[in-house]
Scaffold this motif. Structure first.
Motif, mmCIF file in Angstrom:
data_model
loop_
_atom_site.group_PDB
_atom_site.id
_atom_site.type_symbol
_atom_site.label_atom_id
_atom_site.label_comp_id
_atom_site.label_asym_id
_atom_site.label_seq_id
_atom_site.Cartn_x
_atom_site.Cartn_y
_atom_site.Cartn_z
ATOM 1 N N GLU A 243 36.106 56.349 45.863
ATOM 2 C CA GLU A 243 36.426 57.088 47.215
ATOM 3 C C GLU A 243 36.972 56.138 48.228
ATOM 4 O OE1 GLU A 243 32.519 59.268 48.325
ATOM 5 O OE2 GLU A 243 32.346 57.563 49.493
ATOM 6 N N GLY A 244 37.716 56.683 48.980
ATOM 7 C CA GLY A 244 38.276 56.016 49.958
ATOM 8 C C GLY A 244 39.030 54.804 49.604
ATOM 9 N N VAL A 245 39.722 54.414 48.554
ATOM 10 C CA VAL A 245 40.436 53.542 48.083
ATOM 11 C C VAL A 245 41.659 53.245 48.947
ATOM 12 C CG1 VAL A 245 41.652 52.392 46.315
ATOM 13 C CG2 VAL A 245 39.592 53.508 45.875
ATOM 14 N N GLU A 246 41.677 52.109 49.637
ATOM 15 C CA GLU A 246 42.817 51.670 50.779
ATOM 16 C C GLU A 246 43.624 50.557 50.178
ATOM 17 O OE1 GLU A 246 41.080 51.063 54.432
ATOM 18 O OE2 GLU A 246 40.264 52.950 54.476
ATOM 19 N N ALA A 247 43.240 49.922 48.981
ATOM 20 C CA ALA A 247 44.027 48.776 48.454
ATOM 21 C C ALA A 247 43.439 48.551 47.039
ATOM 22 C CB ALA A 247 43.767 47.474 49.338
ATOM 23 N N VAL A 248 44.387 47.791 46.300
ATOM 24 C CA VAL A 248 43.969 47.535 45.078
ATOM 25 C C VAL A 248 44.008 46.279 44.527
ATOM 26 C CG1 VAL A 248 44.897 48.127 42.501
ATOM 27 C CG2 VAL A 248 44.913 50.069 44.177
ATOM 28 N N LEU A 249 43.121 45.460 43.786
ATOM 29 C CA LEU A 249 43.430 44.274 43.267
ATOM 30 C C LEU A 249 43.478 44.625 41.642
ATOM 31 C CD1 LEU A 249 40.282 42.282 44.681
ATOM 32 C CD2 LEU A 249 42.540 42.852 45.739
ATOM 33 N N LEU A 250 44.317 43.929 41.123
ATOM 34 C CA LEU A 250 44.816 43.911 39.694
ATOM 35 C C LEU A 250 44.590 42.731 38.980
ATOM 36 C CD1 LEU A 250 48.178 45.993 39.739
ATOM 37 C CD2 LEU A 250 45.893 46.837 39.213
ATOM 38 N N VAL B 232 41.351 44.390 54.267
ATOM 39 C CA VAL B 232 40.869 45.671 53.748
ATOM 40 C C VAL B 232 39.303 45.617 53.355
ATOM 41 C CG1 VAL B 232 40.471 47.761 52.270
ATOM 42 C CG2 VAL B 232 42.857 46.996 53.004
ATOM 43 N N ALA B 233 38.285 46.110 54.038
ATOM 44 C CA ALA B 233 37.000 45.765 53.692
ATOM 45 C C ALA B 233 36.656 45.823 52.110
ATOM 46 C CB ALA B 233 36.187 46.971 54.092
ATOM 47 N N PRO B 234 35.864 45.119 51.477
ATOM 48 C CA PRO B 234 35.928 45.048 50.156
ATOM 49 C C PRO B 234 35.526 46.624 49.506
ATOM 50 C CG PRO B 234 34.781 43.115 50.923
ATOM 51 C CD PRO B 234 35.471 43.924 52.160
ATOM 52 N N ALA B 235 34.565 47.191 50.290
ATOM 53 C CA ALA B 235 34.266 48.531 49.624
ATOM 54 C C ALA B 235 35.448 49.554 49.656
ATOM 55 C CB ALA B 235 32.964 49.173 50.830
ATOM 56 N N ARG B 236 36.503 49.263 50.427
ATOM 57 C CA ARG B 236 37.682 50.201 50.465
ATOM 58 C C ARG B 236 38.649 49.506 49.096
ATOM 59 N NH1 ARG B 236 36.596 55.138 52.484
ATOM 60 N NH2 ARG B 236 35.361 54.789 54.524
ATOM 61 N N CYS B 237 38.409 48.384 48.378
ATOM 62 C CA CYS B 237 39.407 47.896 47.728
ATOM 63 C C CYS B 237 38.794 48.114 46.277
ATOM 64 C CB CYS B 237 39.325 46.368 47.634
ATOM 65 S SG CYS B 237 40.216 45.686 49.293
ATOM 66 N N LEU B 238 39.831 48.315 45.279
ATOM 67 C CA LEU B 238 39.386 48.959 43.902
ATOM 68 C C LEU B 238 40.047 47.897 42.646
ATOM 69 C CD1 LEU B 238 38.512 51.074 41.738
ATOM 70 C CD2 LEU B 238 40.953 51.829 41.828
ATOM 71 N N MET B 239 38.969 47.182 42.179
ATOM 72 C CA MET B 239 39.437 46.145 41.233
ATOM 73 C C MET B 239 39.707 47.072 39.923
ATOM 74 S SD MET B 239 39.793 42.939 40.387
ATOM 75 C CE MET B 239 40.502 42.440 38.678
ATOM 76 N N ILE B 240 40.990 46.612 39.321
ATOM 77 C CA ILE B 240 41.294 47.290 38.000
ATOM 78 C C ILE B 240 41.373 45.901 37.086
ATOM 79 C CG2 ILE B 240 43.005 48.428 36.610
ATOM 80 C CD1 ILE B 240 43.856 50.026 39.436
ATOM 81 N N GLY B 241 40.705 46.091 35.973
ATOM 82 C CA GLY B 241 40.681 44.993 34.921
ATOM 83 C C GLY B 241 40.305 45.324 33.508
ATOM 84 N N ASP B 242 40.443 44.466 32.656
ATOM 85 C CA ASP B 242 40.095 44.701 31.170
ATOM 86 C C ASP B 242 38.834 43.882 30.949
ATOM 87 O OD1 ASP B 242 41.449 42.425 31.234
ATOM 88 O OD2 ASP B 242 42.238 42.662 29.219
ATOM 89 N N ASP B 243 38.225 43.072 31.760
ATOM 90 C CA ASP B 243 37.208 42.434 31.448
ATOM 91 C C ASP B 243 36.040 42.888 32.077
ATOM 92 O OD1 ASP B 243 35.400 40.211 31.606
ATOM 93 O OD2 ASP B 243 36.735 39.085 30.668
ATOM 94 N N VAL B 244 34.779 43.445 31.253
ATOM 95 C CA VAL B 244 33.593 43.980 31.837
ATOM 96 C C VAL B 244 33.110 42.827 32.772
ATOM 97 C CG1 VAL B 244 31.407 44.715 31.211
ATOM 98 C CG2 VAL B 244 33.308 45.446 29.825
ATOM 99 N N GLU B 245 32.639 41.750 32.453
ATOM 100 C CA GLU B 245 32.066 40.784 33.372
ATOM 101 C C GLU B 245 32.824 40.356 34.229
ATOM 102 O OE1 GLU B 245 32.391 39.754 29.775
ATOM 103 O OE2 GLU B 245 30.444 39.935 28.797
ATOM 104 N N ALA B 246 33.880 39.796 34.171
ATOM 105 C CA ALA B 246 34.672 38.944 35.182
ATOM 106 C C ALA B 246 35.325 40.122 36.179
ATOM 107 C CB ALA B 246 35.796 38.239 34.791
ATOM 108 N N ASP B 247 35.713 41.085 35.644
ATOM 109 C CA ASP B 247 36.624 42.063 36.668
ATOM 110 C C ASP B 247 35.561 43.029 37.141
ATOM 111 O OD1 ASP B 247 39.183 40.872 36.109
ATOM 112 O OD2 ASP B 247 39.331 42.028 34.359
ATOM 113 N N VAL B 248 34.991 44.105 36.264
ATOM 114 C CA VAL B 248 34.177 45.171 36.696
ATOM 115 C C VAL B 248 33.088 44.757 37.258
ATOM 116 C CG1 VAL B 248 33.347 47.394 36.022
ATOM 117 C CG2 VAL B 248 35.658 46.531 35.133
#
Lengths: 257, 257
Positions: free
Chosen positions: A2-9, A191-207
């Motif tokens: 919720e409230g995603v204002e920026a994305v990290l890929l 952007v505050a971390p809580a408003r950033c969404l990380m999208i990745g394919d690695d369970v440990e490092a990314d998610v």
């Protein structure tokens, strides 16, 4: 989400595999931009310099500003310079230009990237002996493997684990999942971390890394993602088939509170 | 220590370092024999065949019957044959003759010894891919390092840790500290484990391993032993400067209850 204002890929396995863009990835990135969601790229990739990463993205049709790319080796470089260390560089030949000008002799630290074929017994043994003598161990990450066109291949993490086991030390991780690494990208976005969404394919490092750093996170089923990975996520963690589906979810979540 | 009726000896770091017998080691072994205490040799060494280990001991002046030497690779060989496995052999060229005649294609298991320079990225990656596909991981031990004339060098353990981390699996250890490995030597001696004394220079594999298997154990300060190792022992564990001092203690303890 919720409230995603920026994305990290993440890059490899999210935007491309090997030298091939993943289907729909370029269009998905275009949709993010058209929606006005700012993006930063956070990668533990360490077989080439940041400039080469940007050039490779450009060749694959991703127009990305080099300054938007946060790489673990650049984070290591900053830390090594700040502490005035002279690292023994257990790195891929393609990364050497990134460390040009960094004094390395006599070594008083060890830096480990994804050295690939440069992970020889002799090089690992030299690193080990430095660690036994008290040198700090700095590493890009604990990533276990990544996807190559012909299958999964060993990343830096297993060799970091080997050196930790051998010398009885713990590595300082400079890339994902270190909170400081995510936070540097969030700060650059403003952007505050809580408003950033990380999208990745690695369970440990990314998610798990992003969640641990106070960000939101989403796992894509492309790249190294394997059956069973989803079972290692906290309940409720969003999962998407690919970047296009992830962007749909992110844009929908952007309209949240 | 009390009631010691037989002795198990580690080899490298206890009897010799590199190609040189440790001072007083031959005489200490002679004293054990003169006192009528039977001896077996238990080693995770895996850079050569058992026959080569015996020949090397003979060259250094240790008259040891090959049948008295229990090596981790021989234990692995027995397990691989019993289960009809076809292992991918991540081993030192010097060990290959031990596995002559063992079918290896197509591989359905991975066996890791102290491969030394044969620990290449390509070989480790091949092993990793087999593990990801479900092959069991069998390893000589978790030994972290051993002493060479020019310093400490990486043993098999760090590479086992690397593969475990990469594939998310746990290795089956066939050598020390596996209780079955110690018990095979005790059974060959015909002496109960509680009456056998293990003498070694490795805290984990030799001392903690033997104690965990119900034997008595003693750490010698030769070989890989480093300052601080003694602090990792359970309180009361005997320590001796070298094999000669260890044998004195063992003979004194032999007169116990």
């Amino acid at each position: 989400m919720e409230g995603v204002e920026a994305v990290l890929l993440d890059l490899s396995g999210v935007l491309y595999v090997g030298d091939a863009p993943l289907p729909g990835a370029r269009e998905a990135l275009g949709r993010l931009r058209a929606a006005g969601l700012p993006v930063r790229y956070v990668t533990n990739t360490s077989r080439s310099t940041r400039a080469d990463v940007a050039a490779r993205l450009a060749r694959m049709g991703f127009a990305v500003d080099e300054a938007e790319i946060f790489t673990a080796p650049r984070a290591a470089l900053a830390r090594i310079r700040a502490r005035g260390l002279r690292p023994f560089l257990l790195i891929h030949p393609g990364l050497r230009p990134e460390f040009a000008g960094v004094p390395t002799e006599p070594p008083d630290a060890v830096f480990v990237g994804d050295a690939g074929e440069a992970f020889t017994y002799a090089a690992l043994n030299r690193a080990f002996r430095l660690l036994v003598d008290g040198a700090p161990l700095i590493a890009v990450g604990r990533n276990r493997y990544f996807r190559e066109p012909d299958g999964l291949s060993l990343d830096a993490g297993p060799f970091v684990a080997a050196l930790e086991h051998a010398a009885g030390v713990e590595a300082e991780i400079v890339g994902k999942p270190a909170p400081a690494f995510f936070h540097a990208a969030c700060a650059d976005l403003g952007v505050a971390p809580a408003r950033c969404l990380m999208i990745g394919d690695d369970v440990e490092a990314d998610v798990l890394g992003a969640l641990g750093a106070g960000l939101q996170a989403l796992l894509v089923r492309t790249g190294k993602c394997r059956p069973g990975d989803e079972g290692r996520l906290p309940p409720g963690t969003p999962v998407a088939d690919d970047l296009a589906a992830a962007v749909e979810l992110a844009l929908a979540a952007g309209s949240g509170p």
